[in-house]
Design a protein around this motif. Structure first.
Motif, PDB file in Angstrom:
ATOM      1  N   THR A  77      49.944  45.112  30.647  1.00 52.17           N
ATOM      2  CA  THR A  77      49.113  44.501  31.657  1.00 52.17           C
ATOM      3  C   THR A  77      47.659  44.782  31.376  1.00 52.17           C
ATOM      4  N   GLY A  78      47.319  44.982  29.911  1.00 47.88           N
ATOM      5  CA  GLY A  78      45.814  45.209  29.569  1.00 47.88           C
ATOM      6  C   GLY A  78      45.725  45.185  28.169  1.00 47.88           C
ATOM      7  N   ARG A  79      44.674  45.310  27.686  1.00 46.74           N
ATOM      8  CA  ARG A  79      44.535  45.124  25.945  1.00 46.74           C
ATOM      9  C   ARG A  79      45.201  46.497  25.291  1.00 46.74           C
ATOM     10  N   CYS A 116      40.420  41.715  40.219  1.00 46.99           N
ATOM     11  CA  CYS A 116      40.790  41.855  41.607  1.00 46.99           C
ATOM     12  C   CYS A 116      41.422  42.694  42.392  1.00 46.99           C
ATOM     13  N   ILE A 117      41.382  43.910  41.654  1.00 47.11           N
ATOM     14  CA  ILE A 117      42.121  44.960  42.700  1.00 47.11           C
ATOM     15  C   ILE A 117      40.840  45.220  43.748  1.00 47.11           C
ATOM     16  N   ASN A 118      41.496  45.300  45.044  1.00 48.02           N
ATOM     17  CA  ASN A 118      40.816  45.509  46.218  1.00 48.02           C
ATOM     18  C   ASN A 118      39.927  44.428  46.351  1.00 48.02           C
ATOM     19  N   LEU A 119      40.015  43.322  45.928  1.00 42.75           N
ATOM     20  CA  LEU A 119      39.016  42.057  46.075  1.00 42.75           C
ATOM     21  C   LEU A 119      39.279  41.942  47.790  1.00 42.75           C
ATOM     22  N   VAL A 161      50.207  41.190  43.041  1.00 40.82           N
ATOM     23  CA  VAL A 161      51.510  41.148  43.856  1.00 40.82           C
ATOM     24  C   VAL A 161      51.182  40.078  45.130  1.00 40.82           C
ATOM     25  N   LEU A 162      52.467  38.997  45.226  1.00 41.33           N
ATOM     26  CA  LEU A 162      52.413  38.185  46.378  1.00 41.33           C
ATOM     27  C   LEU A 162      53.442  38.573  47.424  1.00 41.33           C
ATOM     28  N   LEU A 172      51.831  46.675  39.975  1.00 37.64           N
ATOM     29  CA  LEU A 172      52.089  46.452  38.683  1.00 37.64           C
ATOM     30  C   LEU A 172      50.919  46.929  37.560  1.00 37.64           C
ATOM     31  N   THR A 173      49.764  46.954  38.154  1.00 38.44           N
ATOM     32  CA  THR A 173      48.586  47.490  37.313  1.00 38.44           C
ATOM     33  C   THR A 173      47.309  47.463  38.392  1.00 38.44           C
ATOM     34  N   GLU A 174      46.365  48.636  37.949  1.00 42.04           N
ATOM     35  CA  GLU A 174      45.160  48.535  38.679  1.00 42.04           C
ATOM     36  C   GLU A 174      44.303  47.077  37.859  1.00 42.04           C
TER      37      GLU A 174
END
Length: 513
Positions: free
Chosen positions: A40-42, A260-263, A285-286, A300-302
């Motif tokens: 979920t990241g580099r 877009c975490i806490n967007l 997450v939807l 899933l991830t920050e």
């Protein structure tokens, strides 16, 4: 079997194909949502540069630029080619990195997934029909997430691999579905080639005022780079990667890749409004019934992300070019609460802080972190620098001299005490200080050298209480401030030991413990 090659499809075609192939779903906003699975990241330990004779002496080998033997690369390259040839269909995007036509790099991206081809279509610079007809790629990314490497056979660290061959002008990416690897691979390539053409590559955002004055914002994650460069009074040139040439500043990309975490629409309306049809949402997450995105859900991830073309941002500069920067802002979120909220830097101090690339991680943000930790990332982009850091720092110094660019260090972190005791500096104060810096009114203040860090602190900024400008005055316990300030100064000094070969005047421009 005749393979179908989809070449530079339109956004709607790519979305339709990705849906048909079951690669993801549509969010209620119309954005295409995908999960990238395990990665979920580099994956920095899986990133390599092929150790080839033509580049061996130029690469700054180490923990970031890790070598892999040519024979391993050739074997993996042949197997990836065979893997792709067996596919019923593949997706190709031809476009550019670099908005300045004099310095842009024609690129090709070959994907096994439609959604990843949509991602690069939105993130890189899209060609006109005429440019597409005459396109000659000078660097190619081959992304095959479903192909897994065998470390014993291929010399990799794991099943995932991101391998750059400068001689073959190819990046191989496999074993990871995280699309950001494609974006950052081309950034690393630009960081290698552009200095050879006297262009400084930069990991920063850039905006421009009504009078054409350009500002650059450098800063690591959590420092407010995206928020502060998204100024309603100014237009966005780009949010992440730029070059600085004799012509001025230019964006490497044609899109944005926003966290877009806490967007929320209130705090970041531009990003919120950009998440619509054509945008790619990674690991957001939807709600299972409504398909509404829950931006506060970090299950899933920050590192949830939205990828969209820059023209989804109202007032964005297209093409993404501007003149010579008048102001540079280095952003840091100092959780120790001892750096001044704004300070002017001399050229030598600017080069010192550029090489340092300081911010701090907070207690509670990662497992095992129980107190603030100093974090240093050279040139505010260490993972993407193939050359020695001094190459980039010297280019910065030359440009400050040539164009008279003013440089400021802005602390968006804590005041009145360290994290847990003090409070985060008010965003309104930070905006007022940056506005004063951009408009030039800050230069009317009287400046005093900070006794610990040597940077020049103003005595007045319109709209900011004067006591806020001197961090020691905001602490109730002055002795505790002095201890914390000395400890941070020592951390700077310890980190800078790696630059022992740097010029004496730059080494002396740092904090004094």
């Amino acid at each position: 079997m005749d393979q179908i090659v989809h070449h530079n499809l339109e956004v709607s075609e790519l979305v339709d194909m990705a849906l048909e192939r079951g690669e993801g779903t549509l969010a209620s906003s119309g954005a295409f949502r995908v999960s990238t699975g395990k990665y979920t990241g580099r994956s920095p330990l899986d990133k390599f540069i092929v150790d080839e004779p033509s580049v061996h002496e130029r690469i700054d080998w180490g923990s970031v630029n890790r070598p892999i033997a040519q024979e391993y690369f050739e074997k993996l390259y042949d197997e990836v080619q065979a893997y792709l040839e067996a596919k019923e269909e593949v997706f190709i995007f031809d476009g550019f990195a670099g908005a300045d036509e004099e310095y842009r790099l024609p690129i090709r991206v070959i994907n096994e997934f439609a959604w990843q081809n949509l991602f690069v279509h939105q993130l890189f610079i899209r060609p006109t029909p005429e440019e597409l007809d005459n396109h000659q790629a000078q660097f190619t990314i081959i992304a095959v997430p479903s192909f897994k490497a065998d470390p014993e056979v291929h010399g990799t660290h794991s099943e995932a691999f991101i391998i750059c061959s400068f001689e073959k002008r190819v990046v191989l990416i496999g074993g990871t579905h995280y699309a950001g690897e494609m974006k950052k691979s081309i950034f690393s390539v630009m960081n290698y080639y552009l200095p050879l053409r006297e262009v400084m590559p930069m990991h920063c955002s850039a905006n421009i005022g009504a009078d054409g004055d350009v500002a650059l914002f450098f800063g690591l994650s959590g420092t407010g780079k995206t928020t502060l460069s998204a100024d309603p009074e100014r237009c966005l040139i780009g949010d992440d990667e730029h070059g600085w040439s004799k012509n001025g500043v230019f964006n490497f990309e044609g899109g944005c890749y926003a966290k877009c975490i806490n967007l929320s629409e209130e705090k970041e309306p531009q990003i919120w409004q950009a998440i619509r049809f054509g945008t790619v949402l990674e690991n957001v997450v939807l709600h299972p019934d409504t398909q509404v995105a829950d931006y506060d859900d970090a299950t899933l991830t920050e590192n949830t992300r939205a990828a969209y073309p820059i023209d989804y941002i109202e007032g964005a500069v297209i093409p993404g070019v501007g003149g010579q920067p008048k102001v540079i802002v280095f952003l840091t979120a100092d959780a120790f609460g001892v750096l001044p909220p704004i300070a002017k830097l001399t050229k030598e101090q600017a080069m010192y802080h550029f090489l340092s690339g300081y911010t701090s991680k907070l207690a509670g943000t990662e497992r095992g972190i129980t107190e603030p930790q100093a974090t240093f990332s050279t040139c505010f982009g260490a993972p993407f620098l193939p050359l020695a850091p001094q190459v980039y720092a010297e280019m910065l110094g030359e440009r400050i001299d040539t164009y008279g660019t003013r440089v400021y260090l802005v602390n968006t972190g804590w005041s009145g005490g360290a994290y847990g005791v003090g409070k985060r500096i008010k965003l309104g104060y930070t905006r007022a200080m940056i506005t004063a810096a951009l408009q030039g009114t800050l230069e009317q203040a009287e400046f005093t050298a900070d006794p610990n860090f040597g940077v020049l602190v103003p005595d007045h900024v319109e709209g900011v209480p004067s006591e806020v400008l001197n961090p020691r005055l905001t602490w109730q316990n002055k002795e505790a401030y002095d201890i914390n300030a000395r400890e941070l100064a020592q951390r700077f000094q310890k980190n800078f030991e790696q630059f022992a070969q740097t010029a004496e005047e730059i080494r002396q421009a740092g904090p004094k413990a």
